[in-house]
Design a protein around this motif. Structure first.
Motif, PDB file in Angstrom:
ATOM      1  N   ALA A 282      -8.261 -20.404 -33.690  1.00 14.39           N
ATOM      2  CA  ALA A 282      -9.474 -19.583 -33.595  1.00 14.39           C
ATOM      3  C   ALA A 282      -9.327 -18.300 -34.405  1.00 14.39           C
ATOM      4  O   ALA A 282     -10.271 -17.848 -35.067  1.00 14.39           O
ATOM      5  N   GLN A 283      -8.119 -17.714 -34.383  1.00 13.23           N
ATOM      6  CA  GLN A 283      -7.892 -16.472 -35.122  1.00 13.23           C
ATOM      7  C   GLN A 283      -7.955 -16.679 -36.627  1.00 13.23           C
ATOM      8  O   GLN A 283      -8.321 -15.759 -37.368  1.00 13.23           O
ATOM      9  N   GLY A 286     -12.051 -18.363 -37.499  1.00  8.09           N
ATOM     10  CA  GLY A 286     -13.162 -17.434 -37.367  1.00  8.09           C
ATOM     11  C   GLY A 286     -13.330 -16.542 -38.591  1.00  8.09           C
ATOM     12  O   GLY A 286     -14.396 -16.529 -39.230  1.00  8.09           O
ATOM     13  N   ALA A 290     -16.318 -16.628 -41.418  1.00  6.44           N
ATOM     14  CA  ALA A 290     -17.120 -15.400 -41.569  1.00  6.44           C
ATOM     15  C   ALA A 290     -17.110 -14.938 -43.023  1.00  6.44           C
ATOM     16  O   ALA A 290     -18.146 -14.515 -43.567  1.00  6.44           O
ATOM     17  N   VAL A 309     -21.234 -17.937 -35.717  1.00  2.69           N
ATOM     18  CA  VAL A 309     -19.818 -18.141 -36.016  1.00  2.69           C
ATOM     19  C   VAL A 309     -18.966 -17.159 -35.214  1.00  2.69           C
ATOM     20  O   VAL A 309     -17.964 -17.543 -34.594  1.00  2.69           O
ATOM     21  N   ARG A 310     -19.361 -15.888 -35.227  1.00  4.83           N
ATOM     22  CA  ARG A 310     -18.603 -14.890 -34.464  1.00  4.83           C
ATOM     23  C   ARG A 310     -18.569 -15.227 -32.984  1.00  4.83           C
ATOM     24  O   ARG A 310     -17.516 -15.179 -32.343  1.00  4.83           O
ATOM     25  N   HIS A 312     -19.043 -18.119 -31.473  1.00  2.49           N
ATOM     26  CA  HIS A 312     -18.300 -19.350 -31.181  1.00  2.49           C
ATOM     27  C   HIS A 312     -16.796 -19.097 -31.138  1.00  2.49           C
ATOM     28  O   HIS A 312     -16.117 -19.498 -30.189  1.00  2.49           O
ATOM     29  N   PHE A 313     -16.289 -18.415 -32.157  1.00  2.00           N
ATOM     30  CA  PHE A 313     -14.834 -18.241 -32.228  1.00  2.00           C
ATOM     31  C   PHE A 313     -14.331 -17.155 -31.285  1.00  2.00           C
ATOM     32  O   PHE A 313     -13.182 -17.221 -30.831  1.00  2.00           O
ATOM     33  N   ALA A 314     -15.170 -16.178 -30.975  1.00  2.00           N
ATOM     34  CA  ALA A 314     -14.761 -15.187 -29.978  1.00  2.00           C
ATOM     35  C   ALA A 314     -14.577 -15.862 -28.619  1.00  2.00           C
ATOM     36  O   ALA A 314     -13.589 -15.603 -27.910  1.00  2.00           O
ATOM     37  N   THR A 316     -14.036 -19.089 -28.124  1.00  2.00           N
ATOM     38  CA  THR A 316     -12.930 -20.041 -28.234  1.00  2.00           C
ATOM     39  C   THR A 316     -11.586 -19.334 -28.109  1.00  2.00           C
ATOM     40  O   THR A 316     -10.681 -19.787 -27.396  1.00  2.00           O
ATOM     41  N   GLU A 317     -11.448 -18.199 -28.814  1.00  2.00           N
ATOM     42  CA  GLU A 317     -10.187 -17.456 -28.760  1.00  2.00           C
ATOM     43  C   GLU A 317      -9.928 -16.908 -27.366  1.00  2.00           C
ATOM     44  O   GLU A 317      -8.796 -16.958 -26.869  1.00  2.00           O
ATOM     45  N   THR A 439     -11.642 -27.053 -41.571  1.00  3.86           N
ATOM     46  CA  THR A 439     -12.849 -26.232 -41.676  1.00  3.86           C
ATOM     47  C   THR A 439     -14.079 -27.116 -41.765  1.00  3.86           C
ATOM     48  O   THR A 439     -15.126 -26.826 -41.154  1.00  3.86           O
TER      49      THR A 439
END
Length: 492
Positions: A282-283, A286, A290, A309-310, A312-314, A316-317, A439
């Protein structure tokens, strides 16, 4: 608990050393020195597990930051320091103990050393009066509280406050001209030096380089534990790499251990790697996506793509970090570290020769070569897809090959160091390609959820596919560079 990043450089200073004039190169003024008396008691296990993992837990009086400190990382660079207020008792605070629980293998810690420091400390100011750094001239006396050993020395520390590396460079130039020399181990390592060498010594004949490498990687894994718990990007990455190195070492040199025990350890390392991988992926993914969105012209970004995108990955992380913290606080993790200790401190299951070790290294590298040859042959076929899993398998094999060569690199072999560099270049190219594959998978999933505004994800998918094909075209040249005979001859 207060947490900060300490950026410093340490120096050895000879008898009769005089502190030079430090003004210049951005340093406008230097205060008169403050005189301080510091008294620190350091805590560790009897086996010095914390010190071996680059962790220093202490209770210190004197100075502006008197209190309980946990320093994480090697001295002389960037280290994370966790601080708690001074207490009247001598039992370390629970929140600091949680950070070292795994390193201590769940065992209690006890005082192992006392270090008394007479310090002269200067504050270095910039033209606007801001404190750029502090410099400490220390006269140190250390006591090993177990064997009674006493050691005394003199050293200098320069620590950044609001300045940058240019300040450190400036001070270093002046100190070196005055006779100081860069580099000084952490104070606790100097005091415990004899015992530390005794508990870390490994002598198992020709297998010594393999066991020493495994021990160094295990200690590296433990050293990155506190940062990984905090979700630090580098800490998560470095701990994950340490897990991979151990799994690879136990596979390549499997015959040196009881096969049932080493296979069980590899399974547990795989579990730990999966916990770290969720956060790490995720790190990485993301910011990667972006950045890709920002590169697109406005007319090709339809809908709230960047925000999606932000978000989703925030999420997920955050979920992955919760799972990681739970895993690192579990008894299962502590048992894994204890198992690693037992394997590394065991007698080899079979007696081997230096040649046997090199043959295992050679086999790991040759296997990676064969897998890449097969993958590239498949790419030459009409209609071949660049996301062929064979390329990913070759990448994983080259990691194992590189980690195997690192055994000899740690042993001091110069040719091994050059070969590691060559393999890393090829591995990085394969890794970049695999990132493009992953990706694309993520973009497809995001596009499905984003209907009807999935156009932008399709554009990004196409760009990643083109990037992947371009990387495949670069592989033959990278393969040739990595296979230079002069780099590999020492293994044959």
């Amino acid at each position: 608990m207060r947490t900060m990043v300490e950026r410093e450089r340490k120096f050895e200073s000879p008898d009769g050393f005089r502190v030079p004039d430090l003004v210049g190169d951005g340093i406008a003024a230097v205060d008169e020195p403050a005189l301080l008396t510091l008294d620190a008691t350091y805590y560790d296990t009897p086996e010095l597990r914390l010190t071996r993992g680059a962790l220093a837990l202490r209770r210190r009086t004197g100075g502006s930051d008197a209190g309980w400190h946990l320093k994480v990382g090697a001295a002389g660079g960037a280290r994370t320091e966790h601080q708690r207020a001074l207490t009247s008792g001598t039992t370390p605070p629970r929140d600091l103990m949680r950070l070292v629980r795994a390193a201590a293998r769940g065992a209690p810690v006890e005082p192992v050393a006392r270090i008394e420091t007479r310090r002269r400390e200067w504050r270095l100011h910039g033209p606007d009066g801001v404190v750029l750094a502090t410099m400490a001239d220390d006269t140190v006396v250390g006591h090993d509280l177990v064997d009674g050993r006493r050691v005394a020395w003199h050293e200098i520390e320069v620590e950044l406050v609001d300045g940058g590396d240019d300040v450190l460079d400036s001070v270093e130039r002046r100190l070196r001209r005055a006779g100081a020399r860069p580099g000084s181990p952490a104070k606790i390592q100097r005091v415990l030096g004899d015992r530390l060498r005794e508990v870390t010594a490994i002598d198992v004949g020709a297998a010594t380089p393999v066991f020493a490498y495994a021990a160094a990687v295990r200690d590296d894994l433990v050293a990155h534990d506190p940062a990984a718990r905090d979700g630090d990007v580098d800490g998560v990455h470095d701990m994950r790499v340490a897990v991979r190195r151990l799994r690879s070492t136990f596979r390549t040199f499997r015959a040196l251990w009881d096969q049932g025990r080493v296979d069980a350890a590899r399974d547990e390392l795989k579990w730990l790697g999966e916990q770290l991988g969720g956060v790490r992926d995720a790190q990485v993914m993301g910011p990667r996506l972006a950045k890709a969105v920002r590169r697109e012209p406005d007319e090709l970004v339809l809908g709230p793509v960047a925000a999606d995108v932000r978000g989703h990955f925030a999420a997920t992380e955050a979920a992955a970090l919760t799972r990681l913290r739970r895993a690192l606080s579990s008894a299962r993790y502590v048992r894994l570290l204890s198992t690693l200790d037992e394997l590394i401190e065991a007698t080899p299951a079979t007696e081997v020769s230096p040649r046997w070790v090199d043959r295992r290294i050679h086999k790991a590298v040759r296997r990676a070569d064969g897998l890449l040859d097969t993958a590239l042959d498949r790419q030459r076929a009409p209609g071949a897809a660049d996301d062929d899993p064979a390329l990913h398998e070759a990448r994983k094999a080259y990691k194992r090959g590189r980690y195997a060569v690192e055994v000899r690199k740690l042993d001091g072999a110069k040719k091994a160091k050059r070969l590691v560099r060559g393999l890393k270049g090829l591995q990085d190219l394969l890794g970049d390609h695999q990132d493009s594959v992953v990706t694309r998978q993520v973009l497809r999933d995001l596009a499905v959820r984003a209907k009807p505004n999935s156009f932008t994800y399709g554009v990004l998918y196409g760009e990643q596919a083109a990037h992947g094909r371009a990387l495949v075209r670069k592989l033959p040249a990278a393969q040739a560079r990595a296979r230079k005979g002069k780099l590999r001859r020492w293994l044959r």
